[in-house]
Write a protein that holds these residues in place. Structure first.
Motif, PDB file in Angstrom:
ATOM      1  N   TYR A 161      -0.959  -1.053  -4.372  1.00  0.00           N
ATOM      2  CA  TYR A 161      -2.207  -1.757  -4.709  1.00  0.00           C
ATOM      3  C   TYR A 161      -3.458  -0.904  -4.519  1.00  0.00           C
ATOM      4  N   GLN A 195      -6.837 -12.672   5.658  1.00  0.00           N
ATOM      5  CA  GLN A 195      -7.068 -13.555   6.804  1.00  0.00           C
ATOM      6  C   GLN A 195      -7.555 -12.858   8.077  1.00  0.00           C
ATOM      7  N   SER A 203       0.842  -1.197   0.000  1.00  0.00           N
ATOM      8  CA  SER A 203       0.000   0.000   0.000  1.00  0.00           C
ATOM      9  C   SER A 203       0.884   1.257   0.000  1.00  0.00           C
ATOM     10  N   PHE A 226       2.798 -23.842   0.563  1.00  0.00           N
ATOM     11  CA  PHE A 226       3.799 -24.756   1.133  1.00  0.00           C
ATOM     12  C   PHE A 226       4.030 -24.323   2.577  1.00  0.00           C
TER      13      PHE A 226
END
Ligand SMILES: NC(=O)c1ccc[n+]([C@@H]2O[C@H](COP(=O)([O-])OP(=O)(O)OC[C@H]3O[C@@H](n4cnc5c(N)ncnc54)[C@H](OP(=O)(O)O)[C@@H]3O)[C@@H](O)[C@H]2O)c1
Length: 304
Positions: free
Chosen positions: A165, A211, A147, A242
């Motif tokens: 972004y 999240q 940002s 991963f």
């Protein structure tokens, strides 16, 4: 009660540690809270009878269980290495999880070669600030996505191009990338493919951008599932997600990068061990800049 030191272990007085998103899960479970933290830097107080690679007084860093504490026991053959002299305990104490994750994402899963065009989505957080520097050290041409307030930070770490972004959607750009390391999880794999070369590799690391907050768990799960499903189509190599595996060889590799100053851990905020809840709160907001360090007061003397 003092735990006996196993023959193949080190007793480390922890000076510096840090918090990682994974600690937020452990912190919310009562059982996990007793062995909180992974990253550490400190001084070896004692070594087990069979340890030959380390001795009392060595300054070390790495990853192990229960690092958010004044003292911990670390397997000598585990994720531990000598701390370079020019690196502070505070800096070295932030490297374990995030440094290893960035290294394995780029070198092992992304197979970054010199000259590769690498995009890092989520370049300003713990993993991202290591990833930008490690990608540069591997010889890549690096684009970081963050940002507005973090543009200067990411540029200062060596990124050749920084995409804000809030102003630009990187998946709509005309540039093409050989490796896309996704730490933020803000775009679908299908969208990311628009800017990947046909031989590109996609490496899913995390979901820092989705999240946190209400419904975060559901958004994260749906992102991972979507990535896995979309990976079934298309020719590019896709590692949907991963789990980094900390080990001594990679800690020594990271120590080498720090020694040569190609890697300088970036710390924006430091908290005392007694302020752990504030550190977790900051991390939970989802916009922590660089690493969040924890200063740990060393105990007075060696363990008895
Ligand atoms: N796979 C593994 O083994 C592994 C290991 C460690 C961590 N992880 C995961 O990787 C992720 C990142 O970990 P971390 O330690 O770097 O977390 P972190 O430091 O908490 O990440 C915070 C950063 O995320 C960035 N971010 C938030 N929203 C974004 C968006 N929409 N687009 C781009 N960037 C955004 C923020 O930048 P702005 O403030 O500029 O938005 C901030 O700098 C987490 O999901 C973590 O669970 C995975």
């Amino acid at each position: 009660m003092t735990r006996a030191l196993p023959d193949d272990a080190l007793q480390v007085t922890v000076c510096g540690s840090s918090v990682n998103p994974v600690d937020l899960f452990a912190a919310s479970s009562r059982r996990g809270a007793q062995v909180l933290g992974t990253d550490f830097a400190g001084t070896v107080e004692a070594v087990g009878r069979k340890v030959t690679d380390f001795r009392a007084g060595d300054e070390v860093f790495g990853g192990g269980k229960g690092a958010l504490a004044p003292s911990m026991i670390v397997a000598a053959g585990g994720a531990v290495a000598l701390k370079p002299a020019g690196v502070s305990f505070e800096q070295a104490g932030t490297v374990g999880v995030a440094g290893t994750t960035a290294l394995q994402a780029l070198r092992d899963h992304g197979r970054v070669q010199p000259g590769a065009r690498v995009l890092i989505n989520g370049a300003s957080g713990g993993v991202g600030t290591f990833a930008v520097q490690i990608a540069k050290a591997l010889g890549a041409e690096v684009t970081g996505v963050c940002s507005t307030r973090n543009v200067e930070l990411v540029r200062s770490l060596g990124a050749d191009v920084v995409i804000d972004y809030t102003k630009e959607d990187f998946t709509r750009a005309t540039q093409r990338y050989d490796v896309l390391v996704d730490i933020a999880g803000t775009h679908s794999l299908a969208e990311c493919r628009r800017v990947m070369t046909t031989a590109a590799r996609f490496v899913g690391v995390g979901v820092a951008g989705v999240q946190h907050g209400e419904g975060g768990g559901r958004r994260a799960a749906s992102h991972f599932l979507g990535t896995q499903l979309q990976a079934l189509a298309g020719r590019q190599k896709v590692v949907p997600i991963f789990i980094a595996k900390m080990n001594g060889a990679d800690m020594r590799f990271l120590a080498g990068l720090m020694e040569s100053r190609q890697l300088v851990p970036a710390i924006d905020r430091s908290f005392e061990l007694g302020q752990l809840e504030s550190a977790f709160e900051y991390l939970r907001e989802g916009h922590a800049r660089a690493k969040v360090a924890i200063r740990i007061r060393a105990p007075a003397g060696p363990p008895t």
